[in-house]
Design an enzyme around this catalytic site. Structure first.
Site, PDB file in Angstrom:
ATOM      1  CB  THR A  25      -0.920  -0.011   1.246  1.00  0.00           C
ATOM      2  OG1 THR A  25      -1.840  -1.090   1.099  1.00  0.00           O
ATOM      3  CG2 THR A  25      -1.682   1.283   1.407  1.00  0.00           C
ATOM      4  CG  ASP A  73      -1.776  -6.611  -1.817  1.00  0.00           C
ATOM      5  OD1 ASP A  73      -2.508  -5.616  -1.706  1.00  0.00           O
ATOM      6  OD2 ASP A  73      -1.691  -7.514  -0.957  1.00  0.00           O
ATOM      7  CB  SER A  74       2.673  -7.992   1.317  1.00  0.00           C
ATOM      8  OG  SER A  74       1.657  -7.861   2.274  1.00  0.00           O
ATOM      9  CB  SER A  75      -2.276 -10.665  -0.189  1.00  0.00           C
ATOM     10  OG  SER A  75      -2.437 -10.007  -1.426  1.00  0.00           O
ATOM     11  CB  THR A 105       1.133  -3.537   6.526  1.00  0.00           C
ATOM     12  OG1 THR A 105      -0.216  -3.511   6.050  1.00  0.00           O
ATOM     13  CG2 THR A 105       1.774  -2.179   6.381  1.00  0.00           C
ATOM     14  CG  ASP A 106      -2.530  -6.996   4.438  1.00  0.00           C
ATOM     15  OD1 ASP A 106      -2.743  -6.377   5.502  1.00  0.00           O
ATOM     16  OD2 ASP A 106      -3.233  -6.839   3.428  1.00  0.00           O
ATOM     17  CD  GLN A 294      -6.799 -21.663  18.342  1.00  0.00           C
ATOM     18  OE1 GLN A 294      -7.726 -20.882  18.412  1.00  0.00           O
ATOM     19  NE2 GLN A 294      -6.957 -22.929  18.042  1.00  0.00           N
ATOM     20  CB  CYS A 295      -3.324 -16.986  23.730  1.00  0.00           C
ATOM     21  SG  CYS A 295      -4.636 -17.991  24.419  1.00  0.00           S
TER      22      CYS A 295
HETATM   23  N1  ASP Z   1      -2.602  -4.916   0.961  1.00  0.00           N
HETATM   24  C1  ASP Z   1      -1.444  -4.304   1.411  1.00  0.00           C
HETATM   25  C2  ASP Z   1      -0.277  -5.260   1.376  1.00  0.00           C
HETATM   26  O1  ASP Z   1      -0.014  -5.975   2.319  1.00  0.00           O
HETATM   27  C3  ASP Z   1      -1.660  -3.757   2.756  1.00  0.00           C
HETATM   28  C4  ASP Z   1      -0.587  -2.784   3.115  1.00  0.00           C
HETATM   29  O2  ASP Z   1       0.433  -2.714   2.524  1.00  0.00           O
HETATM   30  O3  ASP Z   1      -0.805  -2.078   4.105  1.00  0.00           O
HETATM   31  O4  ASP Z   1       0.439  -5.288   0.432  1.00  0.00           O
END
Ligand code: ASP
Length: 356
Positions: A25, A73-75, A105-106, A294-295
């Site tokens: 992002t 996108d990091s996904s 960030t993901d 899981q915690c």
């Molecule tokens: N969808 C974005 C990613 O992880 C989210 C981000 O960067 O904040 O690439």
């Protein structure tokens, strides 16, 4: 990937940082179908940093920028992405005093944890950062994050992979993304901050760092890695009513060589012999199986409950208080190397880079 600027004088580049832009992002721009990764990052970064007050600009280190030719996108990141990044850093390792990786960030904390294992023994900083809003967006957090990442990446007392986000420097193997919208999206639930921004200063807490804790340990050498590209490691979070056949569907698959189980609380599992039998069978077949909770905080103690005790007998390794990211990427890291099962198990239980 585009090439780093050709710097004739290596001497000079050793005074510089390398910024590696992968997407996310932070670098996105609006298109008809929504935000999309966008290029020209070097000039956009320079433009943004020019907006800092002059006193802060003066303390910025010199840097070069390389951009991946396919911005993601990091996904879309996979273990191959982690491996590529580690190789790209390793190839330029002695040319730069520190590295900043710009990442979505993901899955940023997954990449950070993986890099920490792959680049074990670092003697300089590798800082990952990103932003919750694009660089050019109004009130974006991007500039602050980039500024802090550059400042910490220039601090030679920091000798590990870390994440800088919203004024906080966290160990790469200890951080998780904890909020999907807030600017302080990352936290380090089981390990204190490595550093933080206080006013205009970027303070490092050296005694919390690996440089201090692993003095005299062998120095960096890229490990002998095989690609992990076919879903070799699975992550299974228990849910109430999970049936043994469901667990078996994944654990018995021939491609699966390792599994991370996320148990209840301090390491509890249903008292169901069929579930334990599936796990014991997979472990007996030489699959590397580890468990965490899981915690988000606290450790697993697998012997605490009778049912959990059965897991230890089934060969499941305790991941203590490791984050899912750190435990999963460690399994990938161990499975990617030509190690015996015994060696993999021993190393999983040993803290390699302060991950447990
Ligand atoms: N969808 C974005 C990613 O992880 C989210 C981000 O960067 O904040 O690439």
């Amino acid at each position: 990937m585009s090439q780093a600027p050709l710097l004739a004088d290596v001497q000079q580049s050793q005074e510089r940082l390398l910024v590696i832009y992968t997407g996310g992002t932070i670098g996105m721009q609006p298109q008809a179908n929504g935000l999309t990764p966008a290029g020209e990052f070097s000039s956009r970064l320079a433009h943004a940093l020019n907006q800092l007050p002059v006193r802060l600009q003066q303390s910025l280190p010199a840097y070069d920028v390389i951009s991946y030719s396919t911005l993601i996108d990091s996904s879309a990141a996979t273990p191959l992405t982690w491996q590529q990044l580690a190789t790209d850093i390793a190839e330029r390792f002695t040319d730069y005093r520190g590295f900043v990786v710009i990442h979505g960030t993901d899955t940023l904390s997954w990449t950070a944890a993986s890099l920490a294992y792959q680049l074990q023994g670092l003697d300089r900083p590798v800082i990952l950062t990103g932003a919750m809003a694009p660089l050019e967006a109004h009130h974006s957090d991007a500039l602050d994050n980039l500024h802090g990442a550059l400042r910490f990446a220039a601090n030679s007392a920091l000798q590990e992979v870390a994440i800088y986000f919203a004024g906080r420097l966290m160990r790469g193997t200890r951080a998780i993304k904890q909020h999907s919208e807030a600017v302080d999206a990352f936290s380090s639930p089981s390990y204190p901050l490595l550093g933080e921004r206080v006013g205009d200063d970027f303070i490092l807490y050296p005694s919390r760092g690996l440089a201090y804790q692993q003095r005299g340990a062998p120095r960096f050498e890229l490990v002998d890695y095989q690609p992990v590209a076919h879903g070799e490691v699975v992550r299974i979070t228990l849910w109430p009513g999970m049936a043994a056949w469901q667990l078996e569907a994944w654990l018995s698959h021939p491609s699966v060589k390792g599994a991370l189980l996320q148990l209840w609380g301090a390491g509890n599992v249903p008292d169901n012999p069929a579930l334990l039998a599936v796990i014991a069978k997979a472990s007996g077949e030489g699959k590397l199986i580890a468990a965490i909770s899981q915690c988000p905080q606290g450790s697993v103690h697998m012997g605490a409950y009778a049912a959990g005790h059965g897991l230890a007998n089934a060969g499941v390794l305790s991941g203590d208080d490791m984050t899912p990211e750190a435990a999963y990427t460690k399994l990938v890291h161990l499975i990617a190397q030509p190690l015996s099962l015994e060696d993999q198990r021993r190393r999983f239980l040993t803290a390699l880079v302060g991950e447990r």
